[in-house]
Design an enzyme around this catalytic site. Structure first.
Site, PDB file in Angstrom:
ATOM      1  CD  GLU A  26     -50.602  18.631   5.023  1.00  0.00           C
ATOM      2  OE1 GLU A  26     -50.084  19.568   5.668  1.00  0.00           O
ATOM      3  OE2 GLU A  26     -51.399  17.824   5.536  1.00  0.00           O
ATOM      4  CG  HIS A  80     -51.291  23.616   6.311  1.00  0.00           C
ATOM      5  ND1 HIS A  80     -51.828  24.397   7.316  1.00  0.00           N
ATOM      6  CD2 HIS A  80     -51.771  22.373   6.523  1.00  0.00           C
ATOM      7  CE1 HIS A  80     -52.585  23.652   8.092  1.00  0.00           C
ATOM      8  NE2 HIS A  80     -52.580  22.415   7.631  1.00  0.00           N
ATOM      9  CG  HIS A  82     -55.659  19.690   5.456  1.00  0.00           C
ATOM     10  ND1 HIS A  82     -56.579  19.807   6.476  1.00  0.00           N
ATOM     11  CD2 HIS A  82     -54.455  19.943   6.011  1.00  0.00           C
ATOM     12  CE1 HIS A  82     -55.950  20.120   7.604  1.00  0.00           C
ATOM     13  NE2 HIS A  82     -54.660  20.215   7.332  1.00  0.00           N
ATOM     14  CG  ASP A  93     -53.153  21.166  10.794  1.00  0.00           C
ATOM     15  OD1 ASP A  93     -52.014  20.854  10.389  1.00  0.00           O
ATOM     16  OD2 ASP A  93     -54.172  21.132  10.081  1.00  0.00           O
TER      17      ASP A  93
END
Length: 138
Positions: A26, A80, A82, A93
């Site tokens: 990630e 971020h 995935h 999260d």
């Protein structure tokens, strides 16, 4: 009414480059700006180097927040990736989100391409609502 976040095509490309460069981990970073408009993307190292979790490197995060403060910008979002989906906030999260009043942008694969989606996180309720992400031509 859902919130909005505005990114330029160049900012989107910068985020995607960072995400792809760090596969299979990630990738993450900060979005600074005013109101709903992003004016700076700050790339941050995923301290966990994990394909399923992220934690921003504490030293880089501190420097990034100091930069936003010095430039008179707000933290309008964090992003971020995935790398294997889904294109929505995970339970982790929601449990670990520590950026009130900023939107969460998640970058995830769709076939051979990537999509960016923005979410408003309710930290107390651990829920989310999709925000309107606008990619503007420059």
């Amino acid at each position: 009414m859902s919130r909005e976040l505005r990114l330029s095509l160049t900012q989107k490309a910068m985020i995607l480059h960072h995400v792809i460069r760090h596969l299979p981990e990630e990738a993450c970073g900060l979005l600074g700006g005013r109101g709903e408009t992003v004016s700076v993307v700050i790339l941050v190292t995923n301290h966990l180097h994990s394909p399923v979790r992220f934690r921003m490197d504490p030293n880089e995060l501190l420097r990034a927040l100091e930069r936003l403060d010095a430039e008179g910008l707000d933290l309008v979002g964090i992003f971020h990736s995935h790398p294997r989906g889904p294109a929505m906030p995970s339970e982790t999260d929601l449990l670990e989100y520590a950026y009130p009043d900023s939107l969460m942008v998640i970058v995830s694969p769709v076939g051979e391409d990537w999509q960016l989606r923005a979410f408003e996180i309710n930290i107390e309720m651990r829920t989310y609502q999709e925000a309107h992400l606008i990619i503007e031509t420059e």
